[in-house]
Design a protein around this motif. Structure first.
Motif, PDB file in Angstrom:
ATOM      1  N   PRO B  73       7.641 -26.491  -0.173  1.00 20.84           N
ATOM      2  CA  PRO B  73       6.249 -26.011  -0.199  1.00 20.84           C
ATOM      3  C   PRO B  73       5.834 -25.432   1.150  1.00 20.84           C
ATOM      4  O   PRO B  73       6.463 -25.733   2.165  1.00 20.84           O
ATOM      5  CB  PRO B  73       5.448 -27.260  -0.547  1.00 20.84           C
ATOM      6  N   ASN B  74       4.784 -24.627   1.089  1.00 17.39           N
ATOM      7  CA  ASN B  74       4.156 -24.057   2.299  1.00 17.39           C
ATOM      8  C   ASN B  74       5.180 -23.432   3.251  1.00 17.39           C
ATOM      9  O   ASN B  74       5.190 -23.695   4.444  1.00 17.39           O
ATOM     10  CB  ASN B  74       3.323 -25.115   3.016  1.00 17.39           C
ATOM     11  N   THR B  75       6.044 -22.639   2.648  1.00 17.26           N
ATOM     12  CA  THR B  75       7.098 -22.005   3.434  1.00 17.26           C
ATOM     13  C   THR B  75       7.130 -20.512   3.129  1.00 17.26           C
ATOM     14  O   THR B  75       6.915 -20.113   1.997  1.00 17.26           O
ATOM     15  CB  THR B  75       8.468 -22.616   3.044  1.00 17.26           C
ATOM     16  N   THR B  76       7.357 -19.720   4.144  1.00 21.16           N
ATOM     17  CA  THR B  76       7.538 -18.282   3.903  1.00 21.16           C
ATOM     18  C   THR B  76       9.022 -17.953   4.035  1.00 21.16           C
ATOM     19  O   THR B  76       9.615 -18.158   5.093  1.00 21.16           O
ATOM     20  CB  THR B  76       6.714 -17.445   4.894  1.00 21.16           C
ATOM     21  N   TYR B  77       9.572 -17.502   2.899  1.00 17.12           N
ATOM     22  CA  TYR B  77      10.979 -17.131   2.875  1.00 17.12           C
ATOM     23  C   TYR B  77      11.097 -15.620   2.967  1.00 17.12           C
ATOM     24  O   TYR B  77      10.317 -14.894   2.352  1.00 17.12           O
ATOM     25  CB  TYR B  77      11.625 -17.547   1.548  1.00 17.12           C
ATOM     26  N   SER B  78      12.052 -15.178   3.722  1.00 17.46           N
ATOM     27  CA  SER B  78      12.369 -13.744   3.588  1.00 17.46           C
ATOM     28  C   SER B  78      13.529 -13.665   2.599  1.00 17.46           C
ATOM     29  O   SER B  78      14.497 -14.412   2.703  1.00 17.46           O
ATOM     30  CB  SER B  78      12.701 -13.140   4.952  1.00 17.46           C
ATOM     31  N   GLY B  79      13.367 -12.777   1.619  1.00  9.37           N
ATOM     32  CA  GLY B  79      14.322 -12.749   0.499  1.00  9.37           C
ATOM     33  C   GLY B  79      15.099 -11.457   0.433  1.00  9.37           C
ATOM     34  O   GLY B  79      14.645 -10.393   0.883  1.00  9.37           O
ATOM     35  N   LYS B  80      16.285 -11.562  -0.117  1.00 10.99           N
ATOM     36  CA  LYS B  80      17.125 -10.379  -0.262  1.00 10.99           C
ATOM     37  C   LYS B  80      17.876 -10.496  -1.592  1.00 10.99           C
ATOM     38  O   LYS B  80      18.344 -11.572  -1.969  1.00 10.99           O
ATOM     39  CB  LYS B  80      18.112 -10.338   0.907  1.00 10.99           C
ATOM     40  N   LEU B  81      17.943  -9.371  -2.317  1.00 10.91           N
ATOM     41  CA  LEU B  81      18.633  -9.381  -3.611  1.00 10.91           C
ATOM     42  C   LEU B  81      19.987  -8.703  -3.483  1.00 10.91           C
ATOM     43  O   LEU B  81      20.119  -7.692  -2.784  1.00 10.91           O
ATOM     44  CB  LEU B  81      17.819  -8.630  -4.671  1.00 10.91           C
TER      45      LEU B  81
END
Lengths: 800, 181
Positions: B73-81
């Motif tokens: 929770p309360n986390t900012t993920y940087s995502g990649k596909l």
């Protein structure tokens, strides 16, 4: 000179042979005669001979002979008619026992006053089958149409389409592999199994198109359980001449232009040649509200014919090349079922563009080459022996929206090569008997190009086909006739097919068909299915005349159709339908038993034809949804080919009434009722009830003006193939309604044909006059867009 | 009849000599554009998560396999596909082709039940979203779905709503996820 050639029909000669007789008796005199083609003296079968004074009609037999009996002394006017010929009126003074006549009828170069559809049901193809014909004039007035759109002017015939430029004929509810198309004596082999594969022939090469509503014409094959469409070229006269014609025109919808030209050369000694070519280009067509993006198309055709004929023998060769590039509606390129859900719930495509002539992917590029050589010889005046060889090469490319290096590579690349050799003998009638017999050998090779980088939809295969038939027909004293035919075919199909290992096992083939396995890799299995289909087809028919103008034709035919490659081998995603389709290697042949009847009444001003039919099909092959599967591409419905017991029955009606000398009313009605008897539910894609009416006004110069009305009902009998998918965005399972049928619709049309001079004419047609928005149940694009709006076609024809 | 005999022999010659091909074992086709695997790499300062969906037989009958570990929770993920074709070896990376043709593609995201927001990051040559990289911000603990949809030829620009953006779906994967401590 050309004027006389093209616009007046010459009656080459009349010959009267009198057999002297001493005694003239009252009312037991007779007229005997023979009706022949003026060009080559071949007897004309099924010519009608009407005595105007008493309305008595008889028909000539296969030797062209006719007889009128029990006549009284006096003067009679005989009226001779034959399809494709100018009618001839002939006066005869009857004052002796027997008067013998030889009547020569000339085949038209241009049949100016012929009606669109001949109403007799028992013309040349078989004695007892239900047949309808479209004549030369109607074909020329609709030069820009496709085959299916022209034949759907016949009652009981509709078209199954994929957009505006791909359509194929449906006869009494059946289509694709169940309808055989014979083009200039050659059975078309053009991957006809696919519903989005239109027949590759140009209607401009045909002079008449006959639809046989059944498989009873066994000389062409035994598996046409839906029916046969015969396109025949024009007959060329035995005289020294050179003439031609050109048709140029435009269609407002799609801003289309088309041209068709033909040049004919003939010599009195029987040398004949014809060169014909046509071209059509159409941009994106328009519904009443928007353009259909990527619906543009282009068609090219070239055909050549050369022959040397005499009365007793002849040799001819025919070549034709057809090339079509057809854009597929952009909006129909969808991915998974959620795309289908969006399309079904929108009243128009999501992306609309302006008009363009550009044909982008998805599109089809198909070309078809046909070569035929045939020879005939009259054997001792007893019959005709025909030998024919034909070669066909069909090449189909389908381009999809692909990415990367594959962008310009077709996703489907199939080459179908077919060659056949046949020998036929048709006897003339003698002592009431007539028979036809023949033997056929055929070789077919399908090659699926692996450069596509896409799994083969249809595998490589070789099909060998042998057939032999005999048809006998016996005519009684009262001109009623019985017909009996038998045909035996044997098909041997060998194929190489890769299956996904998971599919091979899931279908249980690893148990059932382990013999077929050649090798296995990590995820694919190479198999070599070898299948044989022997079949026996039989037909029995009867036709009779009641009084002078009522006829009955009845026919019962039991025929078999071997499953086609799609039904056997399909295994994967069918992009344009957004579904996974699975064939079945264990299929039997379909067996159809069809009873068709035609009752006809014809008088000077009225003609009525009633044609009921009943078709029971055992092991009927059709696609049915099996389950919904979730793949990495989303949700897909899986459809599998299945066999069931099907029943189709229905009624076609044609009515024509002359109201005055210049006003004529005609109407047509078609209705089919089709049921899957195993599941007790309706069959899918059965044409709804259709009712067409036409009122036309014409003068003696051949000018014509008319109004047409076409009503197509809502198909209320359809199976429920709906399914649900989960859509996270709405957090709901949603119903995908692919089954409901479109509303009924009614379209108006206008047409005018004006003869500007003896050499030229102008035709104008308006389709969908009121610019009605509607969808057609039998168009695969009905999920995505409306049908075409108003279309005005103007064409100018010139003879030279 | 002489003509006929002549013709027959002519045809037979033609028939026998040319155009009759024999059936040979065809070459196997390995579909190059097939996407068998979606890999979602999520990285934050404190956490590293990989979501994965694999369906090796494509449109075949085997079901795909999900790998969906929990998120914090309360986390900012940087995502990649990443879009892979693992039916070939070595596996082909189709992401490169998609990014090369960024103008014709877009990734759409749907969040349902999860207390999280997701925003695309990377753009195409016209400055419109492509979305193969994104930022995912989780809030309070919750359970729900995260769907990734890859569309070919959507209407661009759009508001990121897959229901109205048009185009054809090339990939659609729904992960069932949990945000938990």
């Amino acid at each position: 000179m050309f004027k006389t050639l093209l616009h007046t029909i010459l009656i080459v000669g009349l010959l009267i042979l009198s057999i002297p007789s001493a005694i003239a008796q009252q009312c037991n005199l007779q007229i005997k005669g023979i009706v022949v083609d003026s060009h080559d003296d071949t007897p004309l079968e099924a010519s009608s001979v009407l005595i105007l004074e008493n309305n008595l009609t008889v028909f000539s037999n296969s030797k062209g002979q006719f007889e009128l009996k029990d006549l009284c002394e006096g003067t009679y006017t005989l009226y001779f008619e034959h399809i494709g010929c100018k009618p001839l009126e002939y006066k005869v003074d009857l004052n002796k026992d027997t008067t013998s006549l030889t009547i020569e009828l000339e085949h038209h170069i241009e049949a100016l006053d012929e009606v669109t559809v001949a109403s007799k049901s028992y013309l040349a193809v078989s004695d007892s089958g239900v047949e309808k014909r479209i004549e030369s004039v109607a074909i020329k007035q609709n030069s820009s149409l496709q085959l299916a759109d022209i034949v759907s002017k016949i009652s009981g015939v509709t078209s199954l389409s994929t957009g505006n430029a791909i359509s194929k004929p449906i006869i009494n509810g059946l289509h694709s592999s169940r309808v055989m198309i014979v083009n200039n004596g050659v059975r078309m082999e053009d991957q006809e199994w696919g519903s989005e594969h239109a027949p590759n022939m140009d209607v401009n090469t045909a002079s008449s198109i006959t639809v046989v509503k059944g498989a009873n014409a066994l000389q062409y094959g035994g598996d046409a359980i839906g029916g046969i469409i015969l396109a025949e070229p024009e007959k060329i006269a035995f005289k020294d001449s050179i003439y031609g014609r050109s048709i140029v025109g435009t269609e407002t919808n799609g801003r289309a232009a088309f041209i068709n030209s033909a040049l004919i050369y003939s010599k009195k000694n029987g040398l004949q040649a014809k060169l014909q070519s046509s071209y059509k280009k159409q941009g994106d067509v328009q519904t009443p509200d928007y353009y259909l993006t990527n619906s543009a198309n282009e068609h090219k055709n070239l055909s050549a014919y050369i022959a040397k004929k005499t009365t007793h023998k002849g040799i001819s060769s025919y070549f034709s090349y057809v090339n079509s590039t057809i854009g597929i509606l952009s909006a129909s390129h969808i991915g998974d079922a959620s795309d289908l859900y969006r399309a079904l719930n929108a009243d128009r495509p999501a992306t609309l563009t302006d008009f363009s002539y550009q044909i982008n992917a998805p599109r089809q590029e198909v070309d078809h080459l046909l070569l035929k050589i045939n020879a005939y010889s009259i054997v001792r005046d007893k019959g005709k022996l025909l030998l024919q060889f034909d070669y066909q090469n069909n090449h189909r490319l389908e381009y999809d929206l692909r990415i990367g290096d594959q962008k310009n590579i077709a996703a489907l690349d199939l080459k179908l090569l077919s060659e056949s050799l046949s020998l036929d003998y048709h006897s003339y009638r003698s002592n009431g008997f007539q028979f036809k017999s023949g033997i056929l050998g055929k070789y077919q090779f399908n090659y699926s190009n692996p450069d596509t980088g896409v799994k083969r939809l249809i595998p490589d295969y070789v099909k060998l086909h042998g057939g032999v038939y005999g048809i006998a027909d016996y005519e009684l004293e009262d001109k009623s006739a019985f017909e009996f035919g038998l045909r035996f075919d044997y098909i041997d199909l060998k194929s190489y097919k890769f299956y996904q290992k998971s599919r091979w096992e899931d279908r249980g083939y690893d148990q059932l068909f382990s013999d077929f396995v050649i090798s296995e890799s990590e995820n694919q299995v190479l198999t070599k299915p070898e299948l044989q289909f022997p079949s026996l087809t039989a037909t029995l028919g009867y036709h009779a005349h009641f009084g002078s103008n009522t006829n009955l034709a009845a026919n019962i035919t039991r025929s078999k159709r071997a499953p086609n490659p799609a039904e056997l081998f399909s295994d994967g995603l069918h992009h344009s339908a957004s579904r996974i389709e699975l064939g079945d290697l264990s299929f039997n042949q379909e067996t159809s038993t069809k009873l068709s009847v035609a009752i006809e009444h014809q008088s000077n001003s009225t003609s009525l034809s009633i044609q009921p039919f009943y078709n029971a099909i055992k092991d009927f092959i059709f696609l049915r949804p099996l389950e919904v599967t979730q793949t990495i591409r989303g949700f897909f419905q899986v459809w599998s080919y299945e066999q069931t017991k099907a029943e189709l029955y229905g009624l076609d009606l044609d009515f024509r009434q002359k109201l005055t000398n210049s006003i004529e009313y005609s109407s047509q009605f078609s209705w089919v009722h089709a049921t899957d008897l195993d599941k007790n539910e309706a069959l899918i894609s059965i044409p709804p009830l259709q009712f067409n009416n036409e009122l036309s006004l014409s003068d003696h110069n051949g000018n014509q003006f008319g109004i047409q009305s076409s009503y197509v009902g809502k198909q209320n009998r359809y199976p429920d193939y709906n399914f649900n998918i989960y859509i996270p965005k709405d957090n709901q399972w949603k119903l995908i309604d692919i089954s409901s049928t479109p509303k009924a619709y009614h379209l108006l049309g206008l047409f005018a044909n004006l003869n500007l001079s003896t050499q030229s004419s102008l035709s104008i047609r308006v389709n969908n006059l009121l610019n009605t928005s509607y969808r057609n149940y039998l168009n695969a694009m009905r999920y995505f867009s409306d049908e075409m709006g108003r279309t005005i076609t103007i064409q100018y024809k010139i003879n030279y | 009849m002489k003509n006929i005999a002549f013709l027959t022999s002519l045809i037979s010659l033609f028939f026998l000599n040319s155009c009759v091909k024999t059936l040979e074992a065809p070459e196997q086709i390995n579909e190059e554009e097939l996407i068998t695997t979606l890999v979602v790499s999520l990285e934050s300062a404190t956490d590293q998560v990989e979501l994965r969906y694999t369906d090796l037989d494509g449109d075949g009958p085997n079901q795909g396999v999900f790998q969906a570990p929990n998120l914090k929770p309360n986390t900012t993920y940087s995502g990649k596909l990443e879009f892979l074709n693992e039916s070939e070896s070595p596996a082909e990376d189709i992401t490169l082709e998609i990014e090369e043709e960024a103008n014709d593609h877009q990734v759409f995201y749907v969040v349902n039940g999860l207390n999280a927001t997701i925003e695309p990051i990377n753009i195409d040559k016209n400055g419109y979203y492509l979305g193969t990289s994104f930022s995912l911000t989780t809030l309070s603990p919750s359970e729900g779905q995260l769907q990734f949809i890859l569309r070919h030829l959507p209407t661009k620009p759009n508001d990121g709503n897959p229901a109205t953006a048009g185009g054809a779906t090339d990939l659609s994967v729904i992960f069932n996820l949990k945000i938990t401590e």
